[in-house]
Design a protein around this motif. Structure first.
Motif, mmCIF file in Angstrom:
data_model
loop_
_atom_site.group_PDB
_atom_site.id
_atom_site.type_symbol
_atom_site.label_atom_id
_atom_site.label_comp_id
_atom_site.label_asym_id
_atom_site.label_seq_id
_atom_site.Cartn_x
_atom_site.Cartn_y
_atom_site.Cartn_z
ATOM 1 N N PHE A 63 29.839 -22.772 -1.030
ATOM 2 C CA PHE A 63 29.451 -21.521 -1.691
ATOM 3 C C PHE A 63 29.719 -20.337 -0.749
ATOM 4 C CE2 PHE A 63 26.463 -18.428 -3.524
ATOM 5 C CZ PHE A 63 26.711 -18.595 -4.880
ATOM 6 N N LYS A 64 30.203 -19.224 -1.306
ATOM 7 C CA LYS A 64 30.601 -18.089 -0.466
ATOM 8 C C LYS A 64 29.463 -17.078 -0.327
ATOM 9 C CE LYS A 64 34.733 -19.493 0.396
ATOM 10 N NZ LYS A 64 34.662 -20.406 1.536
ATOM 11 N N ARG A 65 29.351 -16.530 0.868
ATOM 12 C CA ARG A 65 28.300 -15.554 1.150
ATOM 13 C C ARG A 65 28.385 -14.346 0.205
ATOM 14 N NH1 ARG A 65 27.863 -11.499 5.768
ATOM 15 N NH2 ARG A 65 29.775 -12.392 6.578
ATOM 16 N N ALA A 66 29.628 -13.934 -0.132
ATOM 17 C CA ALA A 66 29.808 -12.749 -0.995
ATOM 18 C C ALA A 66 29.189 -12.965 -2.375
ATOM 19 C CB ALA A 66 31.297 -12.438 -1.135
ATOM 20 N N ASP A 67 29.052 -14.233 -2.787
ATOM 21 C CA ASP A 67 28.506 -14.530 -4.121
ATOM 22 C C ASP A 67 26.994 -14.773 -4.089
ATOM 23 O OD1 ASP A 67 31.088 -14.423 -5.179
ATOM 24 O OD2 ASP A 67 31.456 -16.527 -4.646
ATOM 25 N N ALA A 68 26.403 -14.737 -2.913
ATOM 26 C CA ALA A 68 24.984 -15.102 -2.802
ATOM 27 C C ALA A 68 24.075 -13.983 -3.302
ATOM 28 C CB ALA A 68 24.650 -15.430 -1.342
ATOM 29 N N GLU A 69 23.037 -14.376 -4.013
ATOM 30 C CA GLU A 69 21.992 -13.426 -4.408
ATOM 31 C C GLU A 69 21.280 -12.952 -3.137
ATOM 32 O OE1 GLU A 69 17.692 -13.353 -6.746
ATOM 33 O OE2 GLU A 69 18.808 -15.231 -6.576
ATOM 34 N N VAL A 70 20.991 -11.651 -3.080
ATOM 35 C CA VAL A 70 20.325 -11.089 -1.901
ATOM 36 C C VAL A 70 18.841 -10.925 -2.195
ATOM 37 C CG1 VAL A 70 20.206 -9.095 -0.339
ATOM 38 C CG2 VAL A 70 22.428 -9.898 -1.199
ATOM 39 N N VAL A 71 18.002 -11.497 -1.340
ATOM 40 C CA VAL A 71 16.548 -11.340 -1.477
ATOM 41 C C VAL A 71 15.995 -10.863 -0.139
ATOM 42 C CG1 VAL A 71 16.290 -13.092 -3.273
ATOM 43 C CG2 VAL A 71 16.100 -13.768 -0.877
ATOM 44 N N THR A 72 14.851 -10.182 -0.189
ATOM 45 C CA THR A 72 14.209 -9.715 1.039
ATOM 46 C C THR A 72 12.905 -10.465 1.228
ATOM 47 O OG1 THR A 72 15.193 -7.525 0.810
ATOM 48 C CG2 THR A 72 13.251 -7.691 2.229
ATOM 49 N N GLN A 73 12.680 -10.963 2.422
ATOM 50 C CA GLN A 73 11.447 -11.680 2.713
ATOM 51 C C GLN A 73 10.568 -10.824 3.621
ATOM 52 O OE1 GLN A 73 11.176 -15.566 5.217
ATOM 53 N NE2 GLN A 73 11.031 -16.161 3.078
ATOM 54 N N THR A 74 9.317 -10.656 3.207
ATOM 55 C CA THR A 74 8.359 -9.939 4.041
ATOM 56 C C THR A 74 7.695 -10.938 4.976
ATOM 57 O OG1 THR A 74 7.972 -8.403 2.226
ATOM 58 C CG2 THR A 74 6.339 -8.424 4.011
ATOM 59 N N LEU A 75 7.861 -10.717 6.261
ATOM 60 C CA LEU A 75 7.335 -11.665 7.249
ATOM 61 C C LEU A 75 5.845 -11.406 7.480
ATOM 62 C CD1 LEU A 75 10.326 -11.565 9.759
ATOM 63 C CD2 LEU A 75 9.898 -13.167 7.875
ATOM 64 N N VAL A 76 5.134 -12.449 7.872
ATOM 65 C CA VAL A 76 3.700 -12.331 8.164
ATOM 66 C C VAL A 76 3.425 -12.903 9.550
ATOM 67 C CG1 VAL A 76 3.087 -12.523 5.716
ATOM 68 C CG2 VAL A 76 3.092 -14.585 7.137
ATOM 69 N N ALA A 77 2.289 -12.510 10.110
ATOM 70 C CA ALA A 77 1.957 -12.964 11.457
ATOM 71 C C ALA A 77 1.507 -14.425 11.427
ATOM 72 C CB ALA A 77 0.861 -12.085 12.047
ATOM 73 N N PRO A 78 1.925 -15.228 12.419
ATOM 74 C CA PRO A 78 1.445 -16.599 12.551
ATOM 75 C C PRO A 78 -0.074 -16.616 12.742
ATOM 76 C CG PRO A 78 3.333 -16.198 13.974
ATOM 77 C CD PRO A 78 2.893 -14.876 13.434
ATOM 78 N N PRO A 79 -0.750 -17.716 12.385
ATOM 79 C CA PRO A 79 -0.190 -19.056 12.113
ATOM 80 C C PRO A 79 0.247 -19.253 10.663
ATOM 81 C CG PRO A 79 -2.573 -19.167 12.021
ATOM 82 C CD PRO A 79 -2.238 -17.743 12.392
ATOM 83 N N PHE A 80 0.371 -18.150 9.893
ATOM 84 C CA PHE A 80 0.683 -18.290 8.473
ATOM 85 C C PHE A 80 2.172 -18.070 8.219
ATOM 86 C CE2 PHE A 80 -3.728 -16.790 8.966
ATOM 87 C CZ PHE A 80 -4.356 -17.962 8.558
ATOM 88 N N LEU A 81 2.604 -18.547 7.059
ATOM 89 C CA LEU A 81 4.010 -18.439 6.681
ATOM 90 C C LEU A 81 4.146 -17.487 5.510
ATOM 91 C CD1 LEU A 81 4.152 -20.971 8.463
ATOM 92 C CD2 LEU A 81 5.614 -22.029 6.754
ATOM 93 N N PRO A 82 5.300 -16.829 5.380
ATOM 94 C CA PRO A 82 5.501 -15.984 4.203
ATOM 95 C C PRO A 82 5.477 -16.838 2.938
ATOM 96 C CG PRO A 82 7.493 -16.070 5.565
ATOM 97 C CD PRO A 82 6.456 -16.870 6.264
#
Ligand SMILES: [Cu+2]
Length: 394
Positions: A47-66
């Motif tokens: 699969f090509k990067r140019a075709d990939a859907e773009v999403v944004t992830q909001t990071l959180v402080a450990p010990p937790f995961l987004p």
């Protein structure tokens, strides 16, 4: 010697054993390969990067995961993340202060979560901490040093370290593909002794690359977790004054020479989870319930660790934290290699206090490499019962 008396000459015995070994190994490998491993899907791989859907992830402080999905069905995506580097001073233990290099103002840095074959697009900023909206500790000022990031999950250019060197006031954007699944360390790596200096002042974290189909146990059955905690373990090397008190520096650069001397002993003065003493035993209360499955993620960028869950087990453990390897079943303690990680799942069967720790018990109890997990639920007498409470011996 007695062995000369064997009726089979040693060489014949050796050949027989070698043949048995080859046959045994061959069968074993074939069974595992066809039974557990899932070959990658060429459509996903190509699969090509140019075709990939773009999403944004909001990071959180450990010990937790987004927030994240444990499995994905669609094609790979490009996941945008932002990290700001903050040089800040933190009291990591009573009267012991460290100028930290903190990815996104936390030690360890946040845990981005993607799926295998996704792309990560990182915007990395090295700038005055006041401008980026963090509440930083008193005394933190503008950044003074060059920083970068080496993602162990990435491929090429020193893990991205060669393409992300930024001076204070600069930012850089790097895209790379997560071709391996697992939990992977990332860390700052400006070159020479600055590499360990930035790492042991906190410039490290981990990035989680889940298999697209999610985690699987040793039988190939899917595993879903109800909670995930990330235990980022940190060794510190705080210099001392002649009177034995901890030496305090005026900034991240001023601290370096004395700290390098303390680091040269190879003996950490402090070992903690989540950046400071008491972080996961007092400051943050980790909770779970009987019947819930917990994913325990652990990384150490600079020193080995030997995790253990007091009162429980690793039901399934990936000792190197890499999910395309068949997990080990029912472990008591396992390994985290320096610059590496481990992952384990456990389904709680009893309520009460569990301690997830480095089972070098000096690291856990004289230092503070441990976390408490408070578990609610019904006690099961079939698994354990105090038949008679402590009484005086007659
Ligand atoms: Cu750095």
């Amino acid at each position: 010697m007695q062995s000369h008396g064997l009726t089979w000459p040693g060489s014949v015995l050796g050949i027989v054993l070698a043949v048995l070994g080859i046959v045994g190994c061959g069968l074993n490998t074939a069974t595992v390969a066809s039974g557990w491993k899932i070959p990658p899907d060429p459509e996903i791989v190509n699969f090509k990067r140019a075709d990939a859907e773009v999403v944004t992830q909001t990071l959180v402080a450990p010990p937790f995961l987004p927030e994240h999905e444990q499995t994905v069905d669609g094609p790979p995506r490009l996941v945008k993340i932002h990290m700001n580097i903050v040089e800040r001073e933190v009291e990591i233990a009573p009267d012991a202060f460290v100028w930290q290099m903190a990815f996104n103002n936390s030690v360890p840095g946040p845990v981005p979560v993607v799926h295998q074959y996704d792309w990560v697009e990182l915007t990395l900023r090295n700038r005055a901490s006041k401008d980026v909206g963090f509440t930083v500790n008193d005394g933190s000022g503008p950044n003074l040093q060059q920083h970068n990031i080496d993602f162990h999950a990435s491929t090429g250019a020193l893990g991205g370290g060669g393409l992300t060197k930024i001076m204070p006031g600069e930012e850089v954007v790097l895209t790379w593909r997560a071709v391996k699944s697992g939990l992977f360390v990332y860390h700052c790596a400006p070159g020479g002794p600055l590499v360990p200096y930035h790492v042991v002042t906190g410039g490290n974290g981990a990035l989680l690359v889940l298999p697209r189909g999610g985690l699987r146990d040793g039988y190939g059955n899917p595993i879903r977790y109800d909670r995930a905690f990330y235990f980022g373990e940190q060794d510190y090397y705080v210099p001392k004054n002649p009177d034995g008190t901890w030496k305090r520096a005026t900034d991240f650069s001023d601290q370096m020479v004395d700290m390098l001397d303390a680091m040269d002993t190879l003996v950490p003065t402090h070992v903690v989870f989540n950046g400071k003493t008491g972080s996961l035993t007092q400051d943050i209360r980790l909770e779970a319930k009987v019947g819930e499955t917990l994913l325990m993620l652990h990384s150490q960028a600079n020193y080995p660790s030997w995790p253990h869950l007091i009162g429980g087990h690793g039901d399934w453990v990936w000792p190197y934290g890499k999910f395309n390897n068949q997990p080990d079943e029912g472990l008591e303690s396992w390994d985290v290699v320096a610059g590496g990680s481990a992952a384990a799942v456990y389904t709680f069967k009893q309520p009460g206090l569990y301690v997830y720790l480095n089972h070098n018990l000096i690291m856990a109890f004289v230092k503070d490499a441990k976390a408490y997990i408070h578990v609610e639920g019904e006690w099961n007498n079939e698994l354990m019962e105090q038949v008679s409470p402590p009484t005086a011996v007659e």
